[in-house]
Design an enzyme around this catalytic site. Sequence first.
Site, PDB file in Angstrom:
ATOM      1  N   TYR A  75      44.216  -0.555  -9.790  1.00 43.00           N
ATOM      2  CA  TYR A  75      43.684   0.218  -8.890  1.00 43.00           C
ATOM      3  C   TYR A  75      42.548   1.032  -9.496  1.00 43.00           C
ATOM      4  O   TYR A  75      42.415   2.164  -9.025  1.00 43.00           O
ATOM      5  CB  TYR A  75      44.936   1.307  -8.323  1.00 43.00           C
ATOM      6  N   GLY A  76      41.785   0.301 -10.277  1.00 38.48           N
ATOM      7  CA  GLY A  76      40.310   0.966 -10.700  1.00 38.48           C
ATOM      8  C   GLY A  76      39.192   0.422  -9.730  1.00 38.48           C
ATOM      9  O   GLY A  76      39.559   0.761  -8.514  1.00 38.48           O
ATOM     10  N   GLN A  84      37.574  -1.951  -8.685  1.00 35.87           N
ATOM     11  CA  GLN A  84      37.850  -3.185  -7.786  1.00 35.87           C
ATOM     12  C   GLN A  84      39.039  -2.940  -6.777  1.00 35.87           C
ATOM     13  O   GLN A  84      39.191  -2.901  -5.749  1.00 35.87           O
ATOM     14  CB  GLN A  84      37.687  -4.773  -8.331  1.00 35.87           C
ATOM     15  N   ARG A 116      51.519   0.223 -13.262  1.00 39.05           N
ATOM     16  CA  ARG A 116      52.615   0.551 -14.235  1.00 39.05           C
ATOM     17  C   ARG A 116      53.006   1.905 -13.939  1.00 39.05           C
ATOM     18  O   ARG A 116      52.224   2.864 -13.325  1.00 39.05           O
ATOM     19  CB  ARG A 116      51.981   0.715 -15.663  1.00 39.05           C
ATOM     20  N   HIS A 165      42.974  -7.220 -20.700  1.00 41.05           N
ATOM     21  CA  HIS A 165      44.476  -7.075 -20.438  1.00 41.05           C
ATOM     22  C   HIS A 165      44.875  -8.057 -19.680  1.00 41.05           C
ATOM     23  O   HIS A 165      46.219  -8.063 -19.494  1.00 41.05           O
ATOM     24  CB  HIS A 165      44.594  -5.478 -19.836  1.00 41.05           C
ATOM     25  N   HIS A 173      36.978 -12.283 -11.181  1.00 40.36           N
ATOM     26  CA  HIS A 173      35.785 -12.693 -12.240  1.00 40.36           C
ATOM     27  C   HIS A 173      36.527 -13.835 -12.840  1.00 40.36           C
ATOM     28  O   HIS A 173      37.710 -13.984 -13.066  1.00 40.36           O
ATOM     29  CB  HIS A 173      35.524 -11.628 -13.158  1.00 40.36           C
ATOM     30  N   GLY A 210      33.163  -1.271  -7.114  1.00 43.11           N
ATOM     31  CA  GLY A 210      34.197  -1.194  -6.139  1.00 43.11           C
ATOM     32  C   GLY A 210      33.840  -0.024  -4.892  1.00 43.11           C
ATOM     33  O   GLY A 210      34.124  -0.047  -4.139  1.00 43.11           O
ATOM     34  N   GLU A 248      12.958   7.279 -13.659  1.00 42.81           N
ATOM     35  CA  GLU A 248      12.089   6.583 -12.889  1.00 42.81           C
ATOM     36  C   GLU A 248      12.587   5.044 -12.718  1.00 42.81           C
ATOM     37  O   GLU A 248      12.216   4.347 -11.740  1.00 42.81           O
ATOM     38  CB  GLU A 248      10.573   6.519 -13.357  1.00 42.81           C
TER      39      GLU A 248
HETATM   40  P1  NAD Z   1      38.930  -1.041 -13.962  1.00 44.27           P
HETATM   41  O1  NAD Z   1      38.898  -0.851 -15.291  1.00 44.27           O
HETATM   42  O2  NAD Z   1      38.012  -0.414 -13.196  1.00 44.27           O
HETATM   43  O3  NAD Z   1      40.403  -0.853 -13.349  1.00 44.27           O
HETATM   44  C1  NAD Z   1      41.644  -1.608 -13.982  1.00 44.27           C
HETATM   45  C2  NAD Z   1      42.844  -1.092 -13.265  1.00 44.27           C
HETATM   46  O4  NAD Z   1      43.738  -1.710 -13.952  1.00 44.27           O
HETATM   47  C3  NAD Z   1      43.137   0.485 -13.500  1.00 44.27           C
HETATM   48  O5  NAD Z   1      43.663   0.858 -12.375  1.00 44.27           O
HETATM   49  C4  NAD Z   1      44.172   0.565 -14.480  1.00 44.27           C
HETATM   50  O6  NAD Z   1      44.801   1.581 -14.500  1.00 44.27           O
HETATM   51  C5  NAD Z   1      45.052  -0.761 -14.490  1.00 44.27           C
HETATM   52  N1  NAD Z   1      45.374  -1.326 -15.626  1.00 44.27           N
HETATM   53  C6  NAD Z   1      44.986  -1.202 -16.928  1.00 44.27           C
HETATM   54  N2  NAD Z   1      45.760  -1.909 -17.868  1.00 44.27           N
HETATM   55  C7  NAD Z   1      46.809  -2.284 -17.087  1.00 44.27           C
HETATM   56  C8  NAD Z   1      47.822  -2.780 -17.331  1.00 44.27           C
HETATM   57  N3  NAD Z   1      48.170  -3.116 -18.780  1.00 44.27           N
HETATM   58  N4  NAD Z   1      48.863  -3.216 -16.317  1.00 44.27           N
HETATM   59  C9  NAD Z   1      48.624  -2.689 -15.126  1.00 44.27           C
HETATM   60  N5  NAD Z   1      47.455  -2.117 -14.749  1.00 44.27           N
HETATM   61  C10 NAD Z   1      46.377  -2.003 -15.636  1.00 44.27           C
HETATM   62  O7  NAD Z   1      38.562  -2.676 -13.597  1.00 44.27           O
HETATM   63  P2  NAD Z   1      37.520  -3.208 -12.764  1.00 44.27           P
HETATM   64  O8  NAD Z   1      36.181  -2.973 -13.108  1.00 44.27           O
HETATM   65  O9  NAD Z   1      38.058  -3.004 -11.305  1.00 44.27           O
HETATM   66  O10 NAD Z   1      37.695  -4.811 -13.035  1.00 44.27           O
HETATM   67  C11 NAD Z   1      39.046  -5.520 -12.353  1.00 44.27           C
HETATM   68  C12 NAD Z   1      38.263  -6.796 -12.195  1.00 44.27           C
HETATM   69  O11 NAD Z   1      37.330  -6.771 -11.353  1.00 44.27           O
HETATM   70  C13 NAD Z   1      37.893  -7.692 -13.567  1.00 44.27           C
HETATM   71  O12 NAD Z   1      38.108  -9.093 -13.663  1.00 44.27           O
HETATM   72  C14 NAD Z   1      36.150  -7.476 -13.626  1.00 44.27           C
HETATM   73  O13 NAD Z   1      35.547  -8.368 -14.294  1.00 44.27           O
HETATM   74  C15 NAD Z   1      36.190  -7.609 -11.875  1.00 44.27           C
HETATM   75  N6  NAD Z   1      34.939  -7.122 -11.473  1.00 44.27           N
HETATM   76  C16 NAD Z   1      34.496  -5.903 -11.775  1.00 44.27           C
HETATM   77  C17 NAD Z   1      33.160  -5.497 -10.974  1.00 44.27           C
HETATM   78  C18 NAD Z   1      32.832  -4.008 -11.141  1.00 44.27           C
HETATM   79  O14 NAD Z   1      31.655  -3.632 -10.771  1.00 44.27           O
HETATM   80  N7  NAD Z   1      33.643  -2.849 -11.912  1.00 44.27           N
HETATM   81  C19 NAD Z   1      32.374  -6.255 -10.256  1.00 44.27           C
HETATM   82  C20 NAD Z   1      33.100  -7.383 -10.119  1.00 44.27           C
HETATM   83  C21 NAD Z   1      34.085  -7.860 -10.423  1.00 44.27           C
END
Ligand code: NAD
Length: 339
Positions: A26-27, A29, A49, A86, A109, A135, A232
């Site tokens: 729940y980060g 994305q 978790r 992870h 990804h 996200g 800028e």
């Molecule tokens: P993030 O770091 O923002 O969020 C990660 C989430 O996973 C958090 O809620 C965290 O608490 C949870 N988490 C971490 N370790 C964990 C575990 N061991 N078990 C269960 N939950 C756990 O990640 P994000 O940036 O949203 O990236 C997620 C995916 O989206 C990745 O594959 C990334 O490459 C892809 N992505 C990200 C973006 C971006 O702009 N952030 C854009 C496109 C694709």
Amino acid sequence: MTVKIHYQENVDSQLIRGRKVAVIGYGSQGHAHSLNLADSGVEVAVGLRPSSPSVNAAREAGLDVRTPAEAAEWADLVMMLVPDQHMSDVYRDDVAPHLQPGDALFFAHGFNIHFGEIEPPDGVDVAMVAPKGPGHLVRRTYEEGSGVPALVAVDKDASGSAMDLAISYADAIGATRAGVLETTFREETETDLFGEQVILCGGVSELVKASFETLVDAGYAPESAYFECLHELKLIVDLLYEGGLGWMRHSVSDTAEYGDFTRGPRIVTDETRAEMRRILAEVQSGQFASEWLAEHRSGATNLAEYRAQDAQHPIEEVGGRLRSLMPFMNPKSPPGESK
Ligand code: NAD
Ligand code: MG
């Protein structure tokens, strides 16, 4: 090579509504996907978790929160949105035991599939829906009635309709309002890593620091150097985003444009281009992926050191001070810093 682009009109938007979707994480994305899916009428559970600081936020947003294993067991489509380094652990411990033929495993990804860190079982659709933006933008644009473009790809088409399912998922998070491009796991993964290393994060950060240092070392005020070399940049990037190089050059002065054409190529030289090709080769061979996963597995101490070092850079000190005087720009700081 022409790319297939899908828009709202030509999508089977019902396909995803026949699925139970577990969003693991729940980060950045994860919050956007789960809220957009839920608002689009898709059955969603968030896998977190119990110790995760996000549990309360997800519950307060009205979402069904379960452990990653419970969510994966309940679902027939699992979207993996935990940090890439992870992901293979979460997959092995919590997701793999609950995958059955007919299920679908989704990613935002291609990293873990492309580099072989995750090997899903036969009978499971493996697909990607990768928004081309962070996200918070995926969520905000959805609420505004638009969307962020996304890439879709299929690694394993067990059902024969994996691509339609991916496009239907992309539709439910708002991406078909902006355009959904078909690609492959390899192309998405390699171009994404190359882009973030060479321009978006690595290239830009080094240009910002080096130009700031050059001005400050020559005796100019750090405040002037900050505005010129960092602040800028946004104005220029917005112009590029709106209308490409031509629009940016139309909008800046002729003096700036002449300087751009004659001096830019002295900054990005043949040597720089050769280094770009070496970096691309390291991405393609998997050398970068192995290096990064080894770094993660040994505690990511170098990463912590790089972060600490750049947090001390004078541009961060002067920038923090100047941004705090411009509250209208809604300044942000990374966790652990008061600036
Ligand atoms: P993030 O770091 O923002 O969020 C990660 C989430 O996973 C958090 O809620 C965290 O608490 C949870 N988490 C971490 N370790 C964990 C575990 N061991 N078990 C269960 N939950 C756990 O990640 P994000 O940036 O949203 O990236 C997620 C995916 O989206 C990745 O594959 C990334 O490459 C892809 N992505 C990200 C973006 C971006 O702009 N952030 C854009 C496109 C694709
Ligand atoms: Mg990216």
